[in-house]
Motif scaffolding. Structure first.
Motif, PDB file in Angstrom:
ATOM      1  N   LEU A 175      47.182  46.521  40.189  1.00 15.90           N
ATOM      2  CA  LEU A 175      48.196  47.164  41.028  1.00 15.90           C
ATOM      3  C   LEU A 175      47.651  47.386  42.442  1.00 15.90           C
ATOM      4  CD1 LEU A 175      51.026  48.321  41.161  1.00 15.90           C
ATOM      5  CD2 LEU A 175      50.118  50.518  40.386  1.00 15.90           C
ATOM      6  N   ALA A 176      46.394  47.809  42.533  1.00 18.39           N
ATOM      7  CA  ALA A 176      45.783  48.015  43.851  1.00 18.39           C
ATOM      8  C   ALA A 176      45.707  46.704  44.624  1.00 18.39           C
ATOM      9  CB  ALA A 176      44.392  48.621  43.691  1.00 18.39           C
ATOM     10  N   HIS A 177      45.292  45.626  43.966  1.00 18.98           N
ATOM     11  CA  HIS A 177      45.188  44.338  44.653  1.00 18.98           C
ATOM     12  C   HIS A 177      46.546  43.871  45.150  1.00 18.98           C
ATOM     13  CE1 HIS A 177      45.072  39.899  44.922  1.00 18.98           C
ATOM     14  NE2 HIS A 177      43.877  40.114  45.455  1.00 18.98           N
ATOM     15  N   ALA A 178      47.559  44.014  44.314  1.00 17.23           N
ATOM     16  CA  ALA A 178      48.892  43.562  44.708  1.00 17.23           C
ATOM     17  C   ALA A 178      49.396  44.308  45.932  1.00 17.23           C
ATOM     18  CB  ALA A 178      49.867  43.751  43.543  1.00 17.23           C
TER      19      ALA A 178
ATOM     20  N   ALA B  12      40.576  47.854  44.073  1.00 20.46           N
ATOM     21  CA  ALA B  12      40.589  46.717  43.157  1.00 20.46           C
ATOM     22  C   ALA B  12      39.165  46.311  42.773  1.00 20.46           C
ATOM     23  CB  ALA B  12      41.321  45.542  43.795  1.00 20.46           C
ATOM     24  N   ILE B  13      38.263  46.300  43.752  1.00 20.86           N
ATOM     25  CA  ILE B  13      36.865  45.938  43.476  1.00 20.86           C
ATOM     26  C   ILE B  13      36.230  46.936  42.527  1.00 20.86           C
ATOM     27  CG2 ILE B  13      34.572  45.718  44.516  1.00 20.86           C
ATOM     28  CD1 ILE B  13      36.052  44.745  47.084  1.00 20.86           C
TER      29      ILE B  13
ATOM     30  N   VAL C  65      41.074  37.346  41.177  1.00 21.15           N
ATOM     31  CA  VAL C  65      41.573  38.535  41.877  1.00 21.15           C
ATOM     32  C   VAL C  65      40.400  39.339  42.431  1.00 21.15           C
ATOM     33  CG1 VAL C  65      42.711  40.777  41.545  1.00 21.15           C
ATOM     34  CG2 VAL C  65      43.747  38.691  40.614  1.00 21.15           C
ATOM     35  N   TYR C  66      39.352  39.486  41.630  1.00 21.89           N
ATOM     36  CA  TYR C  66      38.159  40.230  42.069  1.00 21.89           C
ATOM     37  C   TYR C  66      37.531  39.542  43.278  1.00 21.89           C
ATOM     38  CZ  TYR C  66      33.524  42.428  41.764  1.00 21.89           C
ATOM     39  OH  TYR C  66      32.372  43.103  42.033  1.00 21.89           O
ATOM     40  N   LEU C  67      37.407  38.222  43.202  1.00 22.56           N
ATOM     41  CA  LEU C  67      36.837  37.464  44.311  1.00 22.56           C
ATOM     42  C   LEU C  67      37.697  37.614  45.574  1.00 22.56           C
ATOM     43  CD1 LEU C  67      34.848  35.362  45.450  1.00 22.56           C
ATOM     44  CD2 LEU C  67      36.303  33.584  44.456  1.00 22.56           C
ATOM     45  N   ASP C  68      38.995  37.535  45.409  1.00 21.60           N
ATOM     46  CA  ASP C  68      39.887  37.673  46.549  1.00 21.60           C
ATOM     47  C   ASP C  68      39.756  39.063  47.177  1.00 21.60           C
ATOM     48  OD1 ASP C  68      42.279  36.431  48.032  1.00 21.60           O
ATOM     49  OD2 ASP C  68      43.083  38.377  47.424  1.00 21.60           O
ATOM     50  N   ALA C  69      39.606  40.079  46.337  1.00 18.38           N
ATOM     51  CA  ALA C  69      39.431  41.439  46.860  1.00 18.38           C
ATOM     52  C   ALA C  69      38.127  41.554  47.639  1.00 18.38           C
ATOM     53  CB  ALA C  69      39.471  42.446  45.716  1.00 18.38           C
TER      54      ALA C  69
END
Length: 446
Positions: free
Chosen positions: A360-363, A370-371, A397-401
């Motif tokens: 939810l945080a990443h979105a 998110a990290i 998603v983790y990498l993108d964050a």
């Protein structure tokens, strides 16, 4: 005392059928289930037959809906199967007990019963495949493989068993054995979509992207008459190869024509769409308004809590569609986790809850959160099930964050992850593009 069985299914397992005309429906379920064909649902046409195994197979199909009301819909069939189990064979009785355990959320007991069945009735491949499904959903990859290997000496004439073994090997990182088993299955039966799927996993993992795309497209003509999960999921794999090879427009076409829209109300079709749309965006591909269509279906999933792996993707899809139900689902996940069945409670509490907060945080662009939250979940992510390729979404998603957070430490972490991925998949234009951008920001040559 059980009455003597009068008939056998097509794999040679004795049956106790009240209505002998149900044999065809039983075989449709058994054969359809292990071959991923839609005809498995035809057993519902025999629901009038009070035979315990017929009722148990009908219950199985209802539970596979993976919806909040699935257990309630299966319950009348389970009750009838249990009430009549005294006249069933011992094999049928154990299968009924395993279905009842599944409906009650006792996955540990269900797996134990399927393992017993594999040892005592190794040609009950419907039971074996269902046991693999449960092992898969709790991250027990060795259990998946053990089930298949137990039956192989007794059912090696069945191509679909080799496909089951192939996926078990692959999930245990035994790539050579996985490929050999998959190719044996396909040599026996070209239309073996689960073996195609296993081989796609091998080729993706080993970075054989062009070869994997050619292979999957070359057998795609056989993906007819399958259940919606199998056909959409194999096309999902085709789309993954296309994304990595930089064929963005072709990947979007696969999504539109083959991944989303087969059975939009089905859980697996929904998470396939969510995870593919997310991958498009993480690769820098514009998905237009596609999230909105998916989000409308996900809004009905707020009370399911069937599998944590499903809930996480429902949540991310709702958030990316900009729907307020994302907050509701997060709250309900947090409320449900401490009350989850004992066999899956730890996965809900220790993995799903932090991962849900992270997604939810990443979105919403809250990359530091998110990290932090995904950092808690990733080391134990296997506990929520899914394949390596499916769980890779959370790592992306983790990498993108990390990249978007933009601090020196985050970029350094991103570099380490990306370079290892590039080393494993040198054909991937997506990874090369992402790595080049990170190196530029770090002041290093690409």
């Amino acid at each position: 005392m059980s009455s003597a069985p009068r008939l056998c299914d097509s794999l040679g397992n004795p049956l106790s059928l009240d209505d002998p005309t149900s044999l065809r429906a039983v075989n449709d379920f058994v054969e359809g289930f292990i071959s991923c064909e839609a005809r498995a649902v035809d057993v519902l046409a025999a629901a009038h037959d009070p035979s315990p195994i017929v009722q148990a197979y009908c219950a199985t199909l209802h539970l596979f809906a993976e919806s909040g009301d699935a257990a309630a819909n299966a319950r009348p069939f389970i009750d009838r199967a249990q009430a009549a189990s005294a006249r069933a064979t011992s094999r049928e009785q154990r299968y009924i007990a395993a279905i009842a355990a599944w409906a009650e959320g006792d996955i540990t007991r269900a797996i134990a019963l399927h393992e017993e069945q594999a040892k005592e009735h190794p040609r009950d491949l419907a039971s074996l495949k269902l046991g693999q499904y449960h092992c898969f959903n709790v991250g027990d990859c060795p259990g998946m493989l053990r089930l298949a290997l137990t039956a192989l000496p007794h059912a090696g004439d069945v191509p679909y068993l080799h496909g089951m073994a192939a996926f078990g090997h692959e999930q245990c990182h035994r790539m050579r054995e996985a490929e050999a088993s998959a190719r044996r299955a396909i040599a026996m039966e070209r239309k073996e979509p689960w073996a195609h799927h296993a081989l796609a996993h091998v080729m993706l993992t080993e970075g054989r992207l062009g070869e994997g795309l050619d292979f999957m497209q070359g057998v795609s003509d056989t993906w007819v008459g399958l259940n919606s999960f199998m056909v959409t999921h194999n096309w999902w794999h085709v789309a993954l190869f296309l994304i990595d090879l930089g064929r963005d427009a072709d990947a979007l076409t696969v999504y539109d024509n083959h991944v989303w829209g087969v059975v939009k109300a089905y859980s697996q079709d929904q998470i396939g769409a969510v995870s593919l749309l997310a991958r498009f965006e993480l690769a820098g591909i514009d998905v237009g308004d596609r999230w909105q269509d998916v989000g409308g279906y996900l809004a009905h999933r707020l009370d399911d809590h069937v599998l944590p792996f499903l809930d996480l993707q429902y949540l991310y899809g709702l958030a990316r569609a900009g729907r307020p139900e994302a907050d509701t689902l997060l709250q309900r996940i947090e409320d449900f986790a401490p009350k989850a069945p004992p066999s899956t409670r730890s996965a809900w509490q220790r993995v799903c809850v932090p991962a849900a907060r992270a997604l939810l945080a990443h979105a919403r662009g809250e990359h530091a959160t998110a990290i932090e939250e995904l950092g808690l979940a990733l080391p134990r992510l296997i506990e929520i099930g899914g394949s390596h390729a499916q769980r890779d979404l959370f790592e992306q998603v983790y990498l993108d964050a990390l990249v978007r957070n933009g601090t020196g430490g985050s970029l350094a972490g991103a570099q380490g992850i990306l370079q290892q991925q590039v080393n494993r998949q040198p054909e991937s234009r997506r990874l090369l593009r992402q790595a080049s951008a990170v190196y530029a920001r770090l002041g290093l040559p690409a």
